[in-house]
Design a protein around this motif. Structure first.
Motif, mmCIF file in Angstrom:
data_model
loop_
_atom_site.group_PDB
_atom_site.id
_atom_site.type_symbol
_atom_site.label_atom_id
_atom_site.label_comp_id
_atom_site.label_asym_id
_atom_site.label_seq_id
_atom_site.Cartn_x
_atom_site.Cartn_y
_atom_site.Cartn_z
ATOM 1 N N VAL A 1 4.174 3.835 -4.524
ATOM 2 C CA VAL A 1 3.725 5.083 -5.482
ATOM 3 C C VAL A 1 3.879 4.928 -6.740
ATOM 4 C CG1 VAL A 1 3.359 6.397 -3.355
ATOM 5 C CG2 VAL A 1 5.506 6.631 -4.912
ATOM 6 N N ALA B 1 0.921 -0.982 0.075
ATOM 7 C CA ALA B 1 -0.082 -0.005 -0.033
ATOM 8 C C ALA B 1 1.007 1.395 -0.310
ATOM 9 C CB ALA B 1 -0.864 0.107 1.422
ATOM 10 N N ASN B 2 2.061 1.059 0.255
ATOM 11 C CA ASN B 2 2.891 2.463 0.407
ATOM 12 C C ASN B 2 3.568 2.655 -1.237
ATOM 13 O OD1 ASN B 2 3.592 0.730 3.264
ATOM 14 N ND2 ASN B 2 2.988 3.224 3.370
ATOM 15 N N ALA C 1 -7.250 -2.645 -4.743
ATOM 16 C CA ALA C 1 -7.912 -1.280 -5.237
ATOM 17 C C ALA C 1 -6.718 -0.234 -5.166
ATOM 18 C CB ALA C 1 -8.899 -0.776 -4.235
ATOM 19 N N HIS C 2 -5.765 -0.660 -4.454
ATOM 20 C CA HIS C 2 -4.532 0.467 -4.697
ATOM 21 C C HIS C 2 -3.938 0.447 -6.161
ATOM 22 C CE1 HIS C 2 -1.062 2.746 -3.259
ATOM 23 N NE2 HIS C 2 -0.034 1.860 -3.535
ATOM 24 N N ARG C 3 -3.977 1.699 -6.610
ATOM 25 C CA ARG C 3 -3.175 1.861 -8.026
ATOM 26 C C ARG C 3 -2.150 3.011 -8.116
ATOM 27 N NH1 ARG C 3 -6.426 -1.175 -10.778
ATOM 28 N NH2 ARG C 3 -8.643 -1.326 -10.201
ATOM 29 N N PRO C 4 -0.749 2.412 -7.781
ATOM 30 C CA PRO C 4 0.335 3.413 -8.084
ATOM 31 C C PRO C 4 0.406 3.748 -9.469
ATOM 32 C CG PRO C 4 1.014 0.938 -7.762
ATOM 33 C CD PRO C 4 -0.503 0.982 -7.680
ATOM 34 N N PHE D 1 -2.250 -5.818 -5.724
ATOM 35 C CA PHE D 1 -2.363 -4.421 -5.240
ATOM 36 C C PHE D 1 -3.888 -4.048 -4.640
ATOM 37 C CE2 PHE D 1 1.708 -3.649 -7.094
ATOM 38 C CZ PHE D 1 2.167 -2.749 -6.279
#
Length: 128
Positions: free
Chosen positions: A74, A71-72, A99-102, A97
Motif C-alpha cells: 500500500v 498486490a498487498n 495496474a496496482h498503484r500503491p 506492479f
C-alpha cells in the motif's frame, strides 16, 4: 514486543543489525531493500536498472515470506542516488506492479549505506 512478529526471510542476504520486516497485526513493515544477492554482494554496480531489479526481487522475497504479494503493498518509498536513474526505476516498478498503484514517494539522496548502492526500496503492505 506484544502483537508484533519479526519475519524471517530465506534466500536473500541476511541483515546483521535489523530485520527485513515486522508484522504488526495486518500490517507488514519492510525495511529498505537494496541490490544485494544472497551472499551480501552488490549486484549491478553502476547500473540503476539492475539494482532496481534486485531490490524489487528482494522485496518480493520478503513479501512471500510473510504470505503476501506485490498486490498487498500500500506504500512504497524509493531512495536513489542519481536523478538520471529515475526513468529506469519507474520502468521496473511499472512492470512489477502493473495496474496496482500503491502510494509512493521517490527521493534523490546524497548516498546510501554503501557507495556502490544506487537505490533502496522500502514498503508497507496489508496482509489478508
Amino acid at each position: 514486543m506484544s502483537g508484533a512478529e519479526m519475519i524471517s526471510v530465506g534466500g536473500i542476504h541476511q541483515p546483521t543489525s535489523y530485520a527485513h520486516a515486522w508484522r504488526a497485526g495486518d500490517l507488514l513493515f519492510i525495511s529498505g531493500q537494496v541490490a544485494l544477492n544472497p551472499q551480501g554482494e552488490v549486484v549491478g554496480k553502476g547500473d540503476m536498472r539492475a539494482q532496481t531489479e534486485q531490490a524489487f526481487a528482494n522485496l518480493q522475497a520478503v513479501l512471500r515470506a510473510a504470505g503476501a504479494t506485490i498486490a498487498n503493498v500500500v506504500k512504497l518509498t524509493t531512495l536513489c542516488t542519481d536523478q538520471a536513474g529515475i526513468p529506469a526505476i519507474r520502468e521496473v516498478r511499472q512492470r512489477i506492479f502493473g495496474a496496482h498503484r500503491p502510494a509512493s514517494t521517490l527521493m534523490v539522496v546524497a548516498g546510501l549505506a554503501s557507495r556502490d548502492l544506487l537505490v533502496e526500496i522500502e514498503a508497507v503492505a496489508v496482509i489478508p
